[in-house]
Design a protein around this motif. Structure first.
Motif, PDB file in Angstrom:
ATOM      1  N   ILE A 159       0.833  -1.203   0.000  1.00 14.78           N
ATOM      2  CA  ILE A 159       0.000   0.000   0.000  1.00 14.78           C
ATOM      3  C   ILE A 159       0.866   1.250   0.000  1.00 14.78           C
ATOM      4  O   ILE A 159       1.903   1.306   0.661  1.00 14.78           O
ATOM      5  CB  ILE A 159      -0.899   0.023   1.254  1.00 14.78           C
ATOM      6  CG1 ILE A 159      -1.817  -1.197   1.298  1.00 14.78           C
ATOM      7  CG2 ILE A 159      -1.737   1.303   1.307  1.00 14.78           C
ATOM      8  CD1 ILE A 159      -2.522  -1.355   2.633  1.00 14.78           C
ATOM      9  N   ASN A 160       0.417   2.239  -0.757  1.00 11.98           N
ATOM     10  CA  ASN A 160       0.976   3.588  -0.655  1.00 11.98           C
ATOM     11  C   ASN A 160      -0.075   4.483  -0.014  1.00 11.98           C
ATOM     12  O   ASN A 160      -1.260   4.406  -0.334  1.00 11.98           O
ATOM     13  CB  ASN A 160       1.323   4.153  -2.038  1.00 11.98           C
ATOM     14  CG  ASN A 160       1.589   5.651  -1.968  1.00 11.98           C
ATOM     15  OD1 ASN A 160       2.521   6.109  -1.317  1.00 11.98           O
ATOM     16  ND2 ASN A 160       0.736   6.438  -2.619  1.00 11.98           N
ATOM     17  N   ILE A 161       0.368   5.347   0.912  1.00  8.52           N
ATOM     18  CA  ILE A 161      -0.515   6.348   1.495  1.00  8.52           C
ATOM     19  C   ILE A 161      -0.028   7.722   1.058  1.00  8.52           C
ATOM     20  O   ILE A 161       1.126   8.083   1.292  1.00  8.52           O
ATOM     21  CB  ILE A 161      -0.555   6.255   3.034  1.00  8.52           C
ATOM     22  CG1 ILE A 161      -1.215   4.940   3.465  1.00  8.52           C
ATOM     23  CG2 ILE A 161      -1.303   7.446   3.636  1.00  8.52           C
ATOM     24  CD1 ILE A 161      -1.268   4.737   4.979  1.00  8.52           C
ATOM     25  N   ASP A 162      -0.902   8.473   0.398  1.00  2.00           N
ATOM     26  CA  ASP A 162      -0.607   9.849  -0.010  1.00  2.00           C
ATOM     27  C   ASP A 162      -0.939  10.810   1.128  1.00  2.00           C
ATOM     28  O   ASP A 162      -2.059  10.793   1.646  1.00  2.00           O
ATOM     29  CB  ASP A 162      -1.457  10.238  -1.231  1.00  2.00           C
ATOM     30  CG  ASP A 162      -0.811   9.854  -2.548  1.00  2.00           C
ATOM     31  OD1 ASP A 162       0.371   9.486  -2.537  1.00  2.00           O
ATOM     32  OD2 ASP A 162      -1.499   9.916  -3.573  1.00  2.00           O
ATOM     33  N   LEU A 163       0.035  11.647   1.486  1.00  7.19           N
ATOM     34  CA  LEU A 163      -0.184  12.683   2.486  1.00  7.19           C
ATOM     35  C   LEU A 163       0.362  14.006   1.967  1.00  7.19           C
ATOM     36  O   LEU A 163       1.359  14.034   1.244  1.00  7.19           O
ATOM     37  CB  LEU A 163       0.522  12.342   3.806  1.00  7.19           C
ATOM     38  CG  LEU A 163      -0.033  11.179   4.633  1.00  7.19           C
ATOM     39  CD1 LEU A 163       0.867  10.932   5.829  1.00  7.19           C
ATOM     40  CD2 LEU A 163      -1.458  11.451   5.093  1.00  7.19           C
ATOM     41  N   SER A 191       3.861   8.643   0.261  1.00  8.64           N
ATOM     42  CA  SER A 191       4.155   9.830  -0.547  1.00  8.64           C
ATOM     43  C   SER A 191       3.840  11.055   0.314  1.00  8.64           C
ATOM     44  O   SER A 191       2.710  11.231   0.760  1.00  8.64           O
ATOM     45  CB  SER A 191       3.290   9.841  -1.819  1.00  8.64           C
ATOM     46  OG  SER A 191       3.591   8.734  -2.638  1.00  8.64           O
ATOM     47  N   TRP A 192       4.858  11.880   0.541  1.00 13.70           N
ATOM     48  CA  TRP A 192       4.770  13.021   1.473  1.00 13.70           C
ATOM     49  C   TRP A 192       5.119  14.264   0.671  1.00 13.70           C
ATOM     50  O   TRP A 192       6.275  14.566   0.437  1.00 13.70           O
ATOM     51  CB  TRP A 192       5.745  12.768   2.618  1.00 13.70           C
ATOM     52  CG  TRP A 192       6.088  13.879   3.554  1.00 13.70           C
ATOM     53  CD1 TRP A 192       7.308  14.469   3.673  1.00 13.70           C
ATOM     54  CD2 TRP A 192       5.260  14.495   4.549  1.00 13.70           C
ATOM     55  NE1 TRP A 192       7.294  15.418   4.664  1.00 13.70           N
ATOM     56  CE2 TRP A 192       6.047  15.451   5.231  1.00 13.70           C
ATOM     57  CE3 TRP A 192       3.929  14.339   4.920  1.00 13.70           C
ATOM     58  CZ2 TRP A 192       5.543  16.240   6.256  1.00 13.70           C
ATOM     59  CZ3 TRP A 192       3.437  15.121   5.944  1.00 13.70           C
ATOM     60  CH2 TRP A 192       4.225  16.051   6.594  1.00 13.70           C
ATOM     61  N   TYR A 193       4.099  14.960   0.189  1.00 10.36           N
ATOM     62  CA  TYR A 193       4.379  16.055  -0.730  1.00 10.36           C
ATOM     63  C   TYR A 193       3.687  17.349  -0.326  1.00 10.36           C
ATOM     64  O   TYR A 193       2.686  17.346   0.399  1.00 10.36           O
ATOM     65  CB  TYR A 193       4.013  15.672  -2.167  1.00 10.36           C
ATOM     66  CG  TYR A 193       2.596  15.218  -2.388  1.00 10.36           C
ATOM     67  CD1 TYR A 193       1.626  16.084  -2.865  1.00 10.36           C
ATOM     68  CD2 TYR A 193       2.228  13.897  -2.141  1.00 10.36           C
ATOM     69  CE1 TYR A 193       0.327  15.665  -3.084  1.00 10.36           C
ATOM     70  CE2 TYR A 193       0.921  13.462  -2.348  1.00 10.36           C
ATOM     71  CZ  TYR A 193      -0.020  14.359  -2.815  1.00 10.36           C
ATOM     72  OH  TYR A 193      -1.317  13.937  -3.012  1.00 10.36           O
ATOM     73  N   GLN A 194       4.239  18.442  -0.804  1.00  8.37           N
ATOM     74  CA  GLN A 194       3.756  19.763  -0.415  1.00  8.37           C
ATOM     75  C   GLN A 194       2.465  20.131  -1.141  1.00  8.37           C
ATOM     76  O   GLN A 194       2.339  19.949  -2.347  1.00  8.37           O
ATOM     77  CB  GLN A 194       4.829  20.819  -0.703  1.00  8.37           C
ATOM     78  CG  GLN A 194       4.455  22.220  -0.244  1.00  8.37           C
ATOM     79  CD  GLN A 194       5.526  23.244  -0.574  1.00  8.37           C
ATOM     80  OE1 GLN A 194       6.692  22.907  -0.749  1.00  8.37           O
ATOM     81  NE2 GLN A 194       5.136  24.511  -0.680  1.00  8.37           N
ATOM     82  N   PHE A 195       1.512  20.649  -0.386  1.00  3.02           N
ATOM     83  CA  PHE A 195       0.274  21.177  -0.952  1.00  3.02           C
ATOM     84  C   PHE A 195       0.607  22.442  -1.745  1.00  3.02           C
ATOM     85  O   PHE A 195       1.250  23.357  -1.244  1.00  3.02           O
ATOM     86  CB  PHE A 195      -0.697  21.514   0.187  1.00  3.02           C
ATOM     87  CG  PHE A 195      -1.973  22.180  -0.250  1.00  3.02           C
ATOM     88  CD1 PHE A 195      -3.023  21.444  -0.754  1.00  3.02           C
ATOM     89  CD2 PHE A 195      -2.115  23.557  -0.157  1.00  3.02           C
ATOM     90  CE1 PHE A 195      -4.207  22.053  -1.142  1.00  3.02           C
ATOM     91  CE2 PHE A 195      -3.290  24.181  -0.549  1.00  3.02           C
ATOM     92  CZ  PHE A 195      -4.341  23.426  -1.046  1.00  3.02           C
ATOM     93  N   PHE A 220       8.723  19.969   6.145  1.00  2.13           N
ATOM     94  CA  PHE A 220       9.475  19.129   5.213  1.00  2.13           C
ATOM     95  C   PHE A 220      10.649  18.437   5.901  1.00  2.13           C
ATOM     96  O   PHE A 220      10.815  17.220   5.811  1.00  2.13           O
ATOM     97  CB  PHE A 220       9.964  19.981   4.041  1.00  2.13           C
ATOM     98  CG  PHE A 220      11.049  19.349   3.219  1.00  2.13           C
ATOM     99  CD1 PHE A 220      10.787  18.271   2.401  1.00  2.13           C
ATOM    100  CD2 PHE A 220      12.357  19.825   3.283  1.00  2.13           C
ATOM    101  CE1 PHE A 220      11.796  17.678   1.645  1.00  2.13           C
ATOM    102  CE2 PHE A 220      13.368  19.242   2.542  1.00  2.13           C
ATOM    103  CZ  PHE A 220      13.085  18.166   1.718  1.00  2.13           C
ATOM    104  N   THR A 221      11.470  19.199   6.623  1.00  4.33           N
ATOM    105  CA  THR A 221      12.680  18.641   7.231  1.00  4.33           C
ATOM    106  C   THR A 221      12.361  17.705   8.396  1.00  4.33           C
ATOM    107  O   THR A 221      12.951  16.623   8.501  1.00  4.33           O
ATOM    108  CB  THR A 221      13.616  19.758   7.706  1.00  4.33           C
ATOM    109  OG1 THR A 221      12.898  20.653   8.568  1.00  4.33           O
ATOM    110  CG2 THR A 221      14.181  20.544   6.532  1.00  4.33           C
TER     111      THR A 221
END
Length: 375
Positions: A159-163, A191-195, A220-221
């Motif tokens: 599973i991948n979880i998008d956040l 997946s940890w990405y910026q809105f 992010f850091t």
């Protein structure tokens, strides 16, 4: 790394329960019953028309995205995958992914998805915060989001979880709590990405306020440290995975690999035998597509654009960029980019080794500045 004798397949399912204000993907909110059986038939006909572009390459990965593909019945997914297998060669270890929305997840249907051939599930949670979900106009609550993970874990652990972080009015603590909540379920991939506010979206026109860039950098850091501490390796700007659980389909994009795009608004990139690269775009109008008008445009990629596109993808990865790989994927000699490479080195964005280049920490932090050199 993908070889030139393989290709990926992206399949776009355009329907959604609701169009989120931040979304810039092509999607269609249907007030009537989705014509999924008819759409599947046309997807397979669309594929047949593109078969001459594949040149007998094996399909290495399949990604069913959207929209909300998990709106489709398991029988439709089975018909789609079986139809592809009848028309092309699919490797035994092909990664077949599907995107899913928490409100569409049912145990029996997802078990049937897996029986049909799906072996990777990408769950678009975005945030577990109740107030945050409302602000970004998601159609579920925290309890439903967690329940969807529980159901998928019973079906398949791949599973991948998008956040997303940097949501409107989000605090550092809230962003890290989202990560902690995802990590406790031990998915293979996060997946940890910026809105971001993309042009041509409702949120962009409303000028939605996001946190200050200093706070976003802390998210992010500190999020990066938390993920790494929890056993996730960062292999791309926004992607973290357990050992050997990277998304193969996305890796193909980032390695500047070839892929066929099927369905409304889908893009494709195919390298020809003469080394030239073409890009395809499918018709975005659902009625036109269901009438058999699939292809919207097909264009040849210029040498200049190939250089930029190549680096735009490979510089996202946390791995060396081999010089031989550049010439193989673009059919362009290194001498054509030597001046740009030297500029990137002088600015501290790149390190030049004998066989490869490597982006520095500064190069990753200022990726847009690095890429501008190759425009």
């Amino acid at each position: 790394m993908f070889q030139l004798d393989t290709i990926s397949l992206y399949i776009h399912i355009p329907w959604c329960l609701k169009k989120c204000g931040y979304c810039d993907f092509y999607s269609y909110v249907s007030k009537e019953k989705i014509p999924e059986e008819q759409y599947i038939e046309h997807l397979l006909k669309d594929f047949e028309k593109d078969l001459h572009l594949i040149h007998h390459k094996n399909i290495k990965t399949i990604f069913i995205g959207g929209g909300t593909p998990s709106l489709l019945k398991s029988s439709s997914i089975k018909k789609l995958i079986n139809g592809i297998k009848k028309r092309a060669v699919i490797s035994k270890n092909t990664e077949i992914s599907i995107e899913a929305n928490p409100t569409t997840i049912e145990s029996k249907r997802f078990l049937n998805y897996q029986m049909a051939g799906i072996n990777r599930f990408s769950l678009g949670i975005q945030t577990f915060n109740e107030a945050g979900l409302k602000k970004i106009e998601r159609t579920y609550n925290k309890k439903e989001a967690i329940q969807s993970i529980k159901i998928l874990k019973q079906v398949n652990n791949n599973i991948n979880i998008d956040l997303m972080y940097g949501l409107p009015n989000q605090s550092l603590e809230e962003a890290l709590l989202d990560l902690q909540c995802a990590i406790q379920w031990n998915p293979n991939h996060i997946s940890w990405y910026q809105f971001t506010l993309e042009p041509n979206t409702i949120f962009y026109s409303k000028k939605i306020i996001t946190p200050h860039e200093d706070l976003i950098f802390k998210m992010f850091t500190q999020g990066d440290k938390l993920l790494k501490k929890s056993g996730y390796k960062k292999y791309e700007i926004s992607s973290y995975a357990k050992f050997n659980k990277q998304c193969k389909h996305n890796l193909n994009y980032w390695h500047y690999g070839d892929y066929i795009g099927l369905g409304c608004g889908a893009h494709g990139k195919i390298t020809q035998k003469n080394g030239k690269i073409i890009r395809t775009l499918k018709n975005k109008n659902i009625n036109c597509f269901l009438n058999g008008n699939y292809l919207h445009s097909i264009n040849m990629v210029s040498k200049k654009d190939k250089i930029f596109e190549y680096f735009m993808n490979v510089f996202r990865l946390y791995e060396p960029v081999f010089k031989q790989h550049f010439t193989k994927k673009t059919n362009i000699e290194i001498t054509k980019i030597e001046k740009d490479i030297q500029i990137a080195i002088k600015k501290g964005f790149l390190i030049d080794y004998l066989d490869y280049w490597k982006t520095t920490k500064q190069g990753k932090l200022f990726l847009n500045s690095l890429l501008k050199i190759f425009l």
